[in-house]
Design a protein around this motif. Structure first.
Motif, PDB file in Angstrom:
ATOM      1  N   GLY A  30      76.947  43.793  55.106  1.00 12.89           N
ATOM      2  CA  GLY A  30      76.430  43.227  56.174  1.00 12.89           C
ATOM      3  C   GLY A  30      77.306  42.193  57.102  1.00 12.89           C
ATOM      4  O   GLY A  30      78.465  41.441  56.130  1.00 12.89           O
ATOM      5  N   ARG A  31      77.382  41.827  58.282  1.00 15.59           N
ATOM      6  CA  ARG A  31      78.194  40.306  58.931  1.00 15.59           C
ATOM      7  C   ARG A  31      77.288  39.928  58.833  1.00 15.59           C
ATOM      8  O   ARG A  31      76.268  39.920  58.996  1.00 15.59           O
ATOM      9  CB  ARG A  31      78.013  41.197  60.653  1.00 15.59           C
ATOM     10  CG  ARG A  31      79.507  42.190  60.119  1.00 15.59           C
ATOM     11  CD  ARG A  31      79.459  42.355  62.409  1.00 15.59           C
ATOM     12  NE  ARG A  31      80.895  41.328  62.612  1.00 15.59           N
ATOM     13  CZ  ARG A  31      80.862  40.704  63.054  1.00 15.59           C
ATOM     14  NH1 ARG A  31      79.749  41.108  64.601  1.00 15.59           N
ATOM     15  NH2 ARG A  31      80.992  39.636  63.611  1.00 15.59           N
ATOM     16  N   SER A  32      77.899  37.954  59.163  1.00 13.60           N
ATOM     17  CA  SER A  32      77.261  37.191  59.513  1.00 13.60           C
ATOM     18  C   SER A  32      77.910  36.563  60.446  1.00 13.60           C
ATOM     19  O   SER A  32      78.823  36.921  60.743  1.00 13.60           O
ATOM     20  CB  SER A  32      77.274  36.689  57.695  1.00 13.60           C
ATOM     21  OG  SER A  32      76.914  34.703  58.378  1.00 13.60           O
ATOM     22  N   ILE A  33      76.797  36.242  61.635  1.00 11.59           N
ATOM     23  CA  ILE A  33      76.938  35.840  62.812  1.00 11.59           C
ATOM     24  C   ILE A  33      77.294  34.242  62.888  1.00 11.59           C
ATOM     25  O   ILE A  33      75.628  33.839  62.179  1.00 11.59           O
ATOM     26  CB  ILE A  33      76.534  36.346  64.003  1.00 11.59           C
ATOM     27  CG1 ILE A  33      76.179  37.970  63.728  1.00 11.59           C
ATOM     28  CG2 ILE A  33      77.046  36.191  65.397  1.00 11.59           C
ATOM     29  CD1 ILE A  33      77.766  38.743  63.985  1.00 11.59           C
ATOM     30  N   LYS A  34      77.991  33.425  63.540  1.00 11.99           N
ATOM     31  CA  LYS A  34      77.728  32.420  63.510  1.00 11.99           C
ATOM     32  C   LYS A  34      76.669  31.858  64.315  1.00 11.99           C
ATOM     33  O   LYS A  34      76.369  32.462  65.230  1.00 11.99           O
ATOM     34  CB  LYS A  34      79.708  31.378  64.413  1.00 11.99           C
ATOM     35  CG  LYS A  34      79.185  30.515  64.538  1.00 11.99           C
ATOM     36  CD  LYS A  34      80.215  29.874  64.948  1.00 11.99           C
ATOM     37  CE  LYS A  34      80.054  28.686  65.192  1.00 11.99           C
ATOM     38  NZ  LYS A  34      82.015  28.042  66.533  1.00 11.99           N
ATOM     39  N   GLY A  35      76.707  30.785  63.405  1.00  8.45           N
ATOM     40  CA  GLY A  35      75.073  30.398  64.827  1.00  8.45           C
ATOM     41  C   GLY A  35      73.880  31.082  64.452  1.00  8.45           C
ATOM     42  O   GLY A  35      72.539  30.906  64.601  1.00  8.45           O
ATOM     43  N   ALA A  36      73.687  31.866  63.364  1.00 10.17           N
ATOM     44  CA  ALA A  36      72.363  33.114  62.857  1.00 10.17           C
ATOM     45  C   ALA A  36      72.224  33.278  61.577  1.00 10.17           C
ATOM     46  O   ALA A  36      73.171  32.968  61.151  1.00 10.17           O
ATOM     47  CB  ALA A  36      72.803  34.565  64.212  1.00 10.17           C
ATOM     48  N   ALA A  37      70.766  33.114  61.013  1.00  8.88           N
ATOM     49  CA  ALA A  37      70.631  33.632  59.426  1.00  8.88           C
ATOM     50  C   ALA A  37      71.060  34.962  59.039  1.00  8.88           C
ATOM     51  O   ALA A  37      70.947  35.679  60.877  1.00  8.88           O
ATOM     52  CB  ALA A  37      69.480  33.131  59.140  1.00  8.88           C
ATOM     53  N   SER A  58      80.437  30.411  61.003  1.00  7.51           N
ATOM     54  CA  SER A  58      81.567  32.043  61.628  1.00  7.51           C
ATOM     55  C   SER A  58      81.919  32.492  61.346  1.00  7.51           C
ATOM     56  O   SER A  58      80.835  32.915  59.909  1.00  7.51           O
ATOM     57  CB  SER A  58      83.082  31.297  61.397  1.00  7.51           C
ATOM     58  OG  SER A  58      83.971  31.389  60.125  1.00  7.51           O
ATOM     59  N   ASN A  59      82.274  33.886  62.199  1.00  7.58           N
ATOM     60  CA  ASN A  59      81.516  35.406  61.994  1.00  7.58           C
ATOM     61  C   ASN A  59      82.863  35.779  60.566  1.00  7.58           C
ATOM     62  O   ASN A  59      83.108  35.328  59.815  1.00  7.58           O
ATOM     63  CB  ASN A  59      82.503  35.762  62.578  1.00  7.58           C
ATOM     64  CG  ASN A  59      81.282  35.829  64.715  1.00  7.58           C
ATOM     65  OD1 ASN A  59      80.502  34.876  64.488  1.00  7.58           O
ATOM     66  ND2 ASN A  59      81.843  36.334  65.616  1.00  7.58           N
ATOM     67  N   ALA A  60      81.981  36.658  60.111  1.00 16.23           N
ATOM     68  CA  ALA A  60      82.404  37.325  58.157  1.00 16.23           C
ATOM     69  C   ALA A  60      81.670  38.365  58.239  1.00 16.23           C
ATOM     70  O   ALA A  60      79.841  38.863  58.616  1.00 16.23           O
ATOM     71  CB  ALA A  60      82.670  36.292  57.983  1.00 16.23           C
ATOM     72  N   SER A  61      82.136  39.142  57.185  1.00 17.74           N
ATOM     73  CA  SER A  61      81.739  40.240  56.495  1.00 17.74           C
ATOM     74  C   SER A  61      81.065  40.779  55.450  1.00 17.74           C
ATOM     75  O   SER A  61      82.240  39.621  54.571  1.00 17.74           O
ATOM     76  CB  SER A  61      82.700  42.032  56.901  1.00 17.74           C
ATOM     77  OG  SER A  61      82.461  41.720  58.257  1.00 17.74           O
ATOM     78  N   ILE A  62      79.713  40.153  54.573  1.00 15.93           N
ATOM     79  CA  ILE A  62      79.532  39.986  53.786  1.00 15.93           C
ATOM     80  C   ILE A  62      79.133  41.875  52.746  1.00 15.93           C
ATOM     81  O   ILE A  62      78.674  42.023  53.384  1.00 15.93           O
ATOM     82  CB  ILE A  62      78.591  39.385  53.662  1.00 15.93           C
ATOM     83  CG1 ILE A  62      78.015  38.355  54.468  1.00 15.93           C
ATOM     84  CG2 ILE A  62      77.629  39.482  52.006  1.00 15.93           C
ATOM     85  CD1 ILE A  62      77.287  37.407  54.797  1.00 15.93           C
ATOM     86  N   SER A  63      80.121  41.404  51.758  1.00 13.97           N
ATOM     87  CA  SER A  63      80.140  42.250  50.770  1.00 13.97           C
ATOM     88  C   SER A  63      79.788  42.098  49.486  1.00 13.97           C
ATOM     89  O   SER A  63      79.417  41.491  48.273  1.00 13.97           O
ATOM     90  CB  SER A  63      81.432  43.768  50.595  1.00 13.97           C
ATOM     91  OG  SER A  63      81.447  44.128  49.559  1.00 13.97           O
TER      92      SER A  63
END
Length: 206
Positions: free
Chosen positions: A81-88, A176-181
């Motif tokens: 899923g996605r990882s949002i900057k500033g959020a776990a 920073s924003n990223a997509s985790i696979s």
């Protein structure tokens, strides 16, 4: 004549026929072949026995033990899923009795834990980002592990041992924003201490 007398067989002596000579030569060779065959059969039997022992031990080690897994705190997490900057990262347990609360892994007791993380991370904004495994003890948060991930090398693969305390919470962050696979995260208590807890008191997810 005297020369002829020497060529005649003496009393009690017998001439060896060609057939008997060949048989005498054959017997040692045949005995050697039999010994070699016995050695090969014995060696093969030893290898078969060793292989059977290894298979038995392997099956015994791979057989899941419900009693043991209930006694040892552990968790295994998969996430894409996605990882949002500033959020776990919003983690949730796939297997294991350790509690996951709002994306945080709640440590059930003090001890040394084996931690393993594997994933591919695809950057959305920057050429690099920092992946942080963060621990919170009471009200104090600090990084337990950090890795710089670049767009040219986006694979994360690490295994380490961390001493954690009861009621610590473990979270995963990116700056920073990223997509985790295909994230795979495992945590298991490995120290031999007096950790007493009831697995039923820690649901796999809330």
């Amino acid at each position: 004549m005297e020369g002829q007398a020497d060529t005649e067989p003496r009393a009690g002596e017998q001439l060896e026929s060609p057939g008997e000579a060949e048989e005498d030569e054959w017997r040692p060779w045949q005995g050697g072949q039999v010994r070699n065959m016995l050695h090969l059969v014995a060696a093969a039997a030893q290898w078969i026995l060793l292989l059977a022992c290894l298979v038995y031990l392997g099956v015994d080690l791979l057989r899941p033990s419900t009693t043991q897994s209930d006694k040892v705190p552990w968790t295994h997490i998969r996430y894409t899923g996605r990882s949002i900057k500033g959020a776990a990262v919003n983690l949730s347990a796939e297997l294991g009795p350790i509690q996951i609360r709002n994306g945080s892994i709640v440590i059930p007791c003090d001890g040394l834990y084996l931690v393993s993380l594997q994933s591919s991370i695809y950057l959305e904004e920057e050429d690099w980002l920092k992946l942080t495994l963060q621990g919170t003890h009471k009200t104090t948060s600090s990084p337990l592990w950090e890795q710089i991930v670049q767009s040219s090398h986006n694979t994360v693969n690490f295994t380490t041992a961390l001493y954690l305390f009861e009621q610590d919470s473990i979270t995963l962050w990116t700056n920073s924003n990223a997509s985790i696979s295909d994230l795979s995260f495992s945590l298991v208590l490995i120290s031999d201490n007096k950790c007493r807890w009831e697995s039923t008191a820690f649901p796999t997810d809330l």
